[in-house]
Design a protein around this motif. Structure first.
Motif: not given
Length: 310
Positions: A106, A109, A153, A275
């Protein structure tokens, strides 16, 4: 009568890697703490066992054959795993907890992860953290191969032996400049992006939610797609009117506090995401790994981030 089977050993892979790296038997022998004659003998024995040349000799230099190139690739994949395993066993033997290796699937993130890592390191002073942000292998494969211990992820895959823990919900939004023509709409429809430059992370389109959950189902493509690797530069480009981009709402609103940006809902219902942190089932009881998952899921700042501004 049985032929002796060729059995590859770790030492063989080390020889292949060092001879290629150093360029000669003499230099490789020094690195491997062997005499040149001992290394020459090991090379001959390896080729005899395999039944095929691994190198061709060109004066004092050596060039890998096709078989040798295959062994070199194997060495580059396998030896780091041996070395990592030995380091981990040494840490266990010395009473250390080791290193928590985190893989990122991600891109946006990373800022979120840093907010978890800081208090985690303070709470677990005997654990190091290594973040692999651009590993060139699939996340699930990295977990199974022990290249990472935790996978961050938004797209978990159900696989036997793995467990994905949801950390928090978020909304994927479109980010446009404050002066953009779309900045005043209640929500965006796919057709409105047909004339836009869409700025994305360097990820395949079939893994980008803006495509899979918004544009592709409506058979819409943007006028052009531009790839940028970092969120900061991406938002600078959007703020200057060079394109639009999709980000999690919590991150888009962080940028909007200091840049002329407007987050917009994608479609009337929006795009909801989670998430997740993926770990190996067998490792869930490891105290420092479980503590990381619990901190990411339960921290006060995480709950604050999921309260989106209206």
């Amino acid at each position: 009568m049985f032929m002796e089977s060729a059995m590859l050993e770790r030492s063989h892979l080390m020889v292949v890697r060092e001879v290629e790296k150093q360029g000669s038997l003499t230099a490789a022998a020094d690195v491997l703490n062997l005499t040149q004659s001992a290394l020459s003998h090991a090379v001959r024995k390896l080729e005899q066992q395999l039944g095929t040349p691994v190198w061709t000799r060109e004066g004092r230099s050596m060039r890998l054959t096709q078989a040798g190139q295959y062994l070199l690739g194997l060495a580059n994949r396998m030896l780091p795993q041996f070395e990592q395993a030995e380091a981990r066993m040494k840490q266990y033997a010395q009473g250390e907890r080791g290193t928590l290796r985190i893989g990122m699937e991600c891109h946006p993130c990373y800022q979120w992860l840093m907010k978890v890592v800081s208090p985690y390191l303070a709470s677990w002073p005997d654990v190091d953290v290594d973040v692999k942000q651009r590993f060139q292998f699939g996340g699930v494969g990295a977990l199974f191969g022990y290249d990472i211990d935790v996978l961050v992820t938004p797209d978990p895959l159900k696989k036997a032996g793995l467990r994905f823990e949801p950390v928090f919900d978020y909304e994927q939004v479109l980010v446009v400049a404050e002066e953009h023509a779309l900045a005043s709409v209640a929500y965006v429809v796919p057709e409105q992006l047909a004339s836009e430059v869409l700025i994305t992370y360097p990820v395949e389109t079939d893994r980008l939610d803006i495509y899979t959950q918004f544009l592709t189902p409506a058979n819409v493509v943007p006028r052009r797609q531009k790839v940028i690797e970092t969120s900061d530069i991406m938002m600078q480009m959007v703020a200057s009117g060079r394109g639009v981009a999709a980000l999690p709402r919590w991150l888009a609103e962080e940028y909007a506090e200091r840049m002329p940006l407007t987050p917009l809902k994608l479609g009337k219902k929006g795009i909801a995401k989670k998430i997740c942190l993926g770990v190996r089932e067998a490792d869930r009881s490891i105290d420092y790994l479980a503590a990381f998952v619990a901190l990411a899921r339960d921290a006060d700042w995480t709950r604050a981030k999921i309260r989106t501004k209206r």
